[in-house]
Enzyme design. Structure first.
Site, short mmCIF file in Angstrom:
data_model
loop_
_atom_site.label_atom_id
_atom_site.label_comp_id
_atom_site.label_asym_id
_atom_site.label_seq_id
_atom_site.Cartn_x
_atom_site.Cartn_y
_atom_site.Cartn_z
N GLY A 57 20.18 36.96 -38.92
CA GLY A 57 19.67 35.59 -39.10
C GLY A 57 20.36 34.64 -38.14
O GLY A 57 21.58 34.66 -38.01
N ARG A 89 16.42 42.24 -35.52
CA ARG A 89 16.83 43.16 -36.59
C ARG A 89 16.13 44.49 -36.35
O ARG A 89 14.95 44.51 -35.99
CB ARG A 89 16.41 42.61 -37.96
N ASP A 103 27.06 40.06 -41.99
CA ASP A 103 27.71 41.31 -42.39
C ASP A 103 26.96 42.55 -41.92
O ASP A 103 27.59 43.57 -41.58
CB ASP A 103 27.99 41.35 -43.90
N THR A 161 26.28 32.98 -39.70
CA THR A 161 25.23 33.05 -40.73
C THR A 161 25.34 31.79 -41.58
O THR A 161 26.45 31.32 -41.84
CB THR A 161 25.37 34.29 -41.63
N ASP A 170 24.79 31.69 -44.63
CA ASP A 170 25.05 32.05 -46.04
C ASP A 170 26.50 31.85 -46.49
O ASP A 170 26.75 31.73 -47.68
CB ASP A 170 24.65 33.51 -46.28
N ASP A 219 28.75 34.06 -46.71
CA ASP A 219 28.89 35.13 -47.70
C ASP A 219 29.91 36.19 -47.29
O ASP A 219 29.87 37.31 -47.78
CB ASP A 219 27.52 35.78 -47.94
N ARG A 239 20.98 34.03 -49.62
CA ARG A 239 20.86 35.45 -50.00
C ARG A 239 21.53 35.67 -51.36
O ARG A 239 21.14 35.02 -52.31
CB ARG A 239 21.47 36.34 -48.93
P1 ADP Z 1 23.11 39.80 -40.67
O1 ADP Z 1 23.95 40.29 -39.55
O2 ADP Z 1 22.73 38.37 -40.54
O3 ADP Z 1 23.70 40.17 -42.02
P2 ADP Z 1 21.21 41.99 -40.99
O4 ADP Z 1 21.80 42.47 -42.27
O5 ADP Z 1 19.73 41.96 -40.88
O6 ADP Z 1 21.69 40.54 -40.59
O7 ADP Z 1 21.80 42.93 -39.83
C1 ADP Z 1 21.47 42.71 -38.49
C2 ADP Z 1 21.30 44.02 -37.78
O8 ADP Z 1 22.54 44.72 -37.78
C3 ADP Z 1 20.34 45.01 -38.42
O9 ADP Z 1 18.98 44.75 -38.12
C4 ADP Z 1 20.78 46.32 -37.79
O10 ADP Z 1 20.28 46.44 -36.48
C5 ADP Z 1 22.30 46.11 -37.71
N1 ADP Z 1 22.92 46.80 -38.84
C6 ADP Z 1 22.87 46.45 -40.14
N2 ADP Z 1 23.51 47.35 -40.92
C7 ADP Z 1 23.97 48.30 -40.08
C8 ADP Z 1 24.72 49.50 -40.27
N3 ADP Z 1 25.10 49.91 -41.47
N4 ADP Z 1 25.03 50.21 -39.18
C9 ADP Z 1 24.65 49.82 -37.94
N5 ADP Z 1 23.94 48.69 -37.70
C10 ADP Z 1 23.61 47.93 -38.74
O1 F6P Z 2 21.10 35.44 -43.83
C1 F6P Z 2 20.49 34.24 -43.51
C2 F6P Z 2 19.19 34.10 -44.24
O2 F6P Z 2 18.58 32.90 -43.82
C3 F6P Z 2 19.28 34.16 -45.76
O3 F6P Z 2 19.73 32.93 -46.32
C4 F6P Z 2 17.87 34.54 -46.14
O4 F6P Z 2 17.85 35.21 -47.37
C5 F6P Z 2 17.50 35.47 -45.02
O5 F6P Z 2 18.33 35.17 -43.91
C6 F6P Z 2 16.06 35.37 -44.58
O6 F6P Z 2 15.86 36.35 -43.62
P1 F6P Z 2 14.55 36.57 -42.72
O7 F6P Z 2 14.81 35.86 -41.45
O8 F6P Z 2 14.50 38.04 -42.53
O9 F6P Z 2 13.41 36.03 -43.50
#
Ligand code: ADP
Ligand code: F6P
Length: 329
Positions: free
Chosen positions: A19, A80, A111, A134, A136, A138, A180
C-alpha cells in the site's frame, strides 16, 4: 548482519511495495540524494517486487526526485504479487539488479514487504534494508510508520466537515477509517477529533451499550454524535447502524473514508520522519548491513534485524483507549 561487504559496489536500488503512503516520496528523495552524495549510482525499481521480477529498473539522477517531497503516492509506483513469495522467483528477480552490478536494495513498505526483505536477504546476494511505509501504523517495532500521520490528519479534516453537517441535522455519523487489523488510525483520530465513540479490533465493543449511551447523550441535549469505526471491525457496521437508529429514532449516516486516507500532500511529521529514516537506511547500506529495518522510538531513529522487527508485538494503547472512551460521551 553484514553480508559480502568487501564486494559491495557503490550501487544501490530503491523500491516501494504494498500500500502506498504519503511521505514515501520524501523517503525516496532523501535516499537517492544521500546515496549519491556518498558516491553511489542509484537505480529505481518500478512497481515494487513486480518491477524487480520484470526488470523494470532505471538509473536515477539527483533531478529524478526534484519537486516530489510534498507529493503523495510514490513516484516509483508500487505493486503486489504473490509470485514473489517463491524462492526461485526471488533468486531470478535479484539477478536483474546483480547483472547491473547492484548489490544493495532499500525497500519501503509494510509488513508484507518486510517478509520479502528477509527472503531476499536469505536467498540472494543482495544487501537489503527496509523502511516502514504504511498508513496503518501496524508494526510493533516502530512508534510510527511513514504515512500514518498524514492519514490521521485527513481523517481529522473529514471529521470536522462531517461534524458541521450532522450537527445541522441532529444526526449520528459512523465514520469508518482504514488500518487493516490495527486500530491506531481510529483511536488517535477519535481522541484528536473529539469523537464520542471509537470501535477498534483490539478492544471488545458493546453495540447495545453504545446505542443506549448515544440515546442518553441526545436526551441530555447533544446535537451530534460521531462513532469512529476501524476497518478491522467493519463487520459491526450494519448492526451498529440499526441499533443506534432504533435507540435514538434519528438518522444514522455511514461514511467510509477509504482510499482518500492514502493520498494527499504528506504532513511535516511524515516528511521529516521519512527523510531521517531514509538517511539511516543509506548509512546501513554504506556499512554493508543487510536484513535490517529502520524505525523510530521516541525521538530516536533505530534499526534492527527484520525478523526481530516482524516478531515485535504491536502494543495497543489501552490508556489512550480508556481516555477516549471516558471523555467524550
Ligand atoms: P504491505 O507491505 O503494505 O504490508 P503486502 O502485504 O501486500 O503489503 O505485501 C507487499 C508485497 O510483499 C506482496 O505483494 C508480495 O510481493 C511481498 N510479500 C508479502 N509477503 C511475502 C512473503 N512472505 N515472502 C516474500 N514476499 C512477500
Ligand atoms: O495497508 C494499507 C491499506 O490501505 C489498509 O489500510 C487497507 O486495508 C489496505 O491497504 C487496502 O489495500 P488495497 O490497496 O489492496 O485495496
Amino acid at each position: 548482519m553484514a553480508k559480502n561487504t568487501s564486494e559491495n559496489g557503490k550501487k544501490l536500488a530503491i523500491l516501494t511495495s504494498g500500500g502506498d503512503s504519503s511521505g514515501m516520496n520524501a523517503c525516496i528523495r532523501t535516499a537517492v540524494r544521500s546515496a549519491m552524495n556518498k558516491g553511489y549510482e542509484v537505480y529505481g525499481v518500478r512497481h515494487g517486487y513486480v518491477g524487480l521480477m520484470n526488470d523494470d529498473i532505471f538509473q536515477m539522477q539527483y533531478s529524478s526526485v526534484s519537486n516530489c517531497v510534498h507529493t503523495g503516492g510514490t513516484i516509483l509506483r508500487t505493486g503486489r504479487t504473490d509470485e514473489f513469495k517463491k524462492i526461485s522467483v526471488q533468486k531470478e528477480a535479484a539477478k536483474n539488479l546483480t547483472k547491473r552490478g547492484v548489490n544493495n536494495l532499500i525497500v519501503i513498505g509494510g509488513d508484507g514487504s518486510f517478509r520479502g526483505i528477509e527472503d531476499l536477504h536469505q536467498n540472494t546476494p543482495l544487501n537489503v534494508i527496509g523502511v516502514p511505509g504504511t498508513i496503518d501504523n501496524d508494526m510493533g517495532y516502530t512508534d510510527y510508520t511513514i504515512g500514518f500521520d498524514t492519514a490521521c490528519n485527513t481523517v481529522l479534516d473529514a471529521m470536522l466537515k462531517l461534524r458541521d453537517t450532522i450537527t445541522s441535522h441532529d444526526r449520528i455519523m459512523i465514520l469508518e477509517v482504514m488500518g487493516r487489523h490495527c486500530g491506531d488510525i481510529a483511536l488517535k483520530t477519535a481522541v484528536a477529533g473529539g469523537a464520542e465513540y471509537v470501535i477498534v479490533p483490539e478492544a471488545p465493543a458493546d453495540v447495545d451499550a453504545i446505542a443506549a449511551s448515544v440515546k442518553k447523550g441526545f436526551d441530555k441535549g447533544k446535537t451530534s454524535t460521531i462513532i469512529v469505526l476501524a476497518e478491522g471491525r467493519n463487520d459491526l457496521k450494519d448492526e451498529l447502524r440499526e441499533k443506534v437508529k432504533q435507540a435514538t429514532g434519528r438518522t444514522v449516516n455511514h461514511v467510509a473514508l477509504s482510499y482518500i486516507q492514502r493520498g494527499g500532500t504528506p504532513s511535516m511529521f511524515d516528511r521529516v520522519l521519512a527523510s531521517r529514516m531514509a538517511s539511516r537506511a543509506v548509512e546501513l547500506i554504506e556499512c554493508g548491513q543487510s536484513g535490517r529495518v529502520v524505525g523510530v522510538r521516541g525521538s530516536d531513529i533505530i534499526d534492527m534485524n527484520v525478523i526481530e522487527a516482524l516478531a515485535c508485538e504491536k502494543k495497543f494503547d489501552d490508556r489512550l483507549y480508556a481516555l477516549a472512551t471516558s471523555i467524550s460521551k
